[in-house]
Design an enzyme around this catalytic site. Structure first.
Site, PDB file in Angstrom:
ATOM      1  N   GLU A  38       0.867  -1.191   0.000  1.00  0.00           N
ATOM      2  CA  GLU A  38       0.000   0.000   0.000  1.00  0.00           C
ATOM      3  C   GLU A  38       0.909   1.249   0.000  1.00  0.00           C
ATOM      4  O   GLU A  38       1.947   1.260   0.677  1.00  0.00           O
ATOM      5  CB  GLU A  38      -0.822  -0.052   1.305  1.00  0.00           C
ATOM      6  N   LYS A 108      -9.615   1.769  -1.565  1.00  0.00           N
ATOM      7  CA  LYS A 108      -9.843   1.118  -0.255  1.00  0.00           C
ATOM      8  C   LYS A 108     -11.207   1.514   0.317  1.00  0.00           C
ATOM      9  O   LYS A 108     -11.491   2.711   0.469  1.00  0.00           O
ATOM     10  CB  LYS A 108      -8.705   1.559   0.669  1.00  0.00           C
ATOM     11  N   CYS A 141      -4.947  -3.512   2.816  1.00  0.00           N
ATOM     12  CA  CYS A 141      -4.635  -3.498   4.243  1.00  0.00           C
ATOM     13  C   CYS A 141      -5.849  -3.730   5.140  1.00  0.00           C
ATOM     14  O   CYS A 141      -6.379  -4.827   5.199  1.00  0.00           O
ATOM     15  CB  CYS A 141      -3.885  -2.205   4.585  1.00  0.00           C
ATOM     16  N   VAL A 168      -0.058  -2.072  10.747  1.00  0.00           N
ATOM     17  CA  VAL A 168       0.499  -1.570  12.010  1.00  0.00           C
ATOM     18  C   VAL A 168      -0.001  -2.387  13.210  1.00  0.00           C
ATOM     19  O   VAL A 168       0.588  -2.321  14.274  1.00  0.00           O
ATOM     20  CB  VAL A 168       0.188  -0.067  12.217  1.00  0.00           C
TER      21      VAL A 168
HETATM   22  C1  ACM Z   1      -3.764   0.212   7.325  1.00  0.00           C
HETATM   23  O1  ACM Z   1      -4.886  -0.080   6.873  1.00  0.00           O
HETATM   24  N1  ACM Z   1      -2.823   0.684   6.556  1.00  0.00           N
HETATM   25  C2  ACM Z   1      -3.466   0.024   8.734  1.00  0.00           C
END
Ligand code: ACM
Length: 266
Positions: A38, A108, A141, A168
């Site tokens: 990402e 996203k 992510c 994270v």
């Molecule tokens: C994230 O979605 N980059 C933690």
């Protein structure tokens, strides 16, 4: 089919450096499908929407051109994260490219933490790309924590989920075992390493990029603190059989009449 990932440590705001690091890593690498993290060109820890806008691009920007060059030198279809700009809005997105150009992008849909301040939430439906007969879905992510994302990609026919990430929290790599097992799909989670301390936030990214098999096996796991590339061979046909045993087909056994709560918004 040869599938793989590149794990890097982007420097915030320095696209040139971030491109060069990847160029070093892919020397001699050949694959069919390659996933980058990402926001691999820009870094992650923004302090304002304005800053995200300043690093955003359309699908014909320098990041698209870089990814097309990676596709050419690796002979792969390549998927990598970028900030997609459209009109006044910017999205945390991932682009799929071939050696011929951009195939499409995914924006996203589940934004994490202050991404909600910097980006607009994805506004396009989850989708499957047919790449020479292989069905590839994209999620980014934090989408992993909503099982609906991988489920929908599975139901749409994904053989492989490409999963560019900047993780994270310490849970995703384990969770992907379940995501893959419950949908009998392969997944390529391409994560980053390193730390970003900017504004009020300090993030440490967890590395351990992972290729997870349709049966829950971990086929590749990167170190938590090193740039890394891995390419492995998989038989994609295995993701087409949704039968766990002679009595259980994971898609046919669904009891959708009991799932109505899932699609109520409140
Ligand atoms: C994230 O979605 N980059 C933690």
């Amino acid at each position: 089919m040869k599938i793989g990932y590149i794990q890097t440590s982007p420097l915030f705001g320095d696209k040139k450096y971030n491109f060069e690091e990847i160029e070093k890593l892919i020397t001699g690498v050949k694959a069919d499908l390659l996933v980058l993290p990402e926001l691999f060109a820009t870094g992650y820890n923004f302090v304002s929407n304005k800053e995200a806008i300043s690093l955003a691009e359309s699908q014909d920007g320098e990041t698209a051109q870089f990814l097309i060059n990676v596709a050419r030198s690796t002979e792969s279809i390549v998927i990598g994260g970028f900030i997609e700009k459209e009109g006044e809005k910017v999205y945390n997105a991932a682009m799929m490219v071939s050696n011929n150009g951009v195939i499409g992008s995914y924006r996203k849909i589940h934004l994490y933490y202050k991404e909600n301040l910097w980006f607009s939430p994805g506004d396009k439906p989850l989708k499957i790309y047919d790449i020479n007969g292989v069905k590839v879905g994209i999620m980014i992510c934090f989408d992993w924590i909503f099982p609906e994302t991988a489920r929908i990609l599975g139901l749409l026919g994904a053989d492989i989920i490409a999963h560019p990430s900047n993780l994270v929290l310490p849970f995703c790599q384990k969770a992907m075992i379940t995501r893959c097992l419950e949908n009998r799909v392969f997944a390529i989670t391409s994560n980053r390493i390193g730390e970003e301390k900017r504004g009020e936030d300090h993030f440490k990214f967890t590395g351990k990029s992972q290729i997870t098999s349709y049966n829950g096996d971990i086929l590749s796991s990167a170190p938590e603190d090193k740039n890394y590339v891995d390419i492995i061979d998989v038989d994609i046909q295995q993701a087409r059989d949704k039968k766990l045993n002679e009595f259980n087909d994971l898609f046919e056994n669904r009891r959708v009449e009991f799932y109505k709560t899932l699609v109520k918004s409140k």
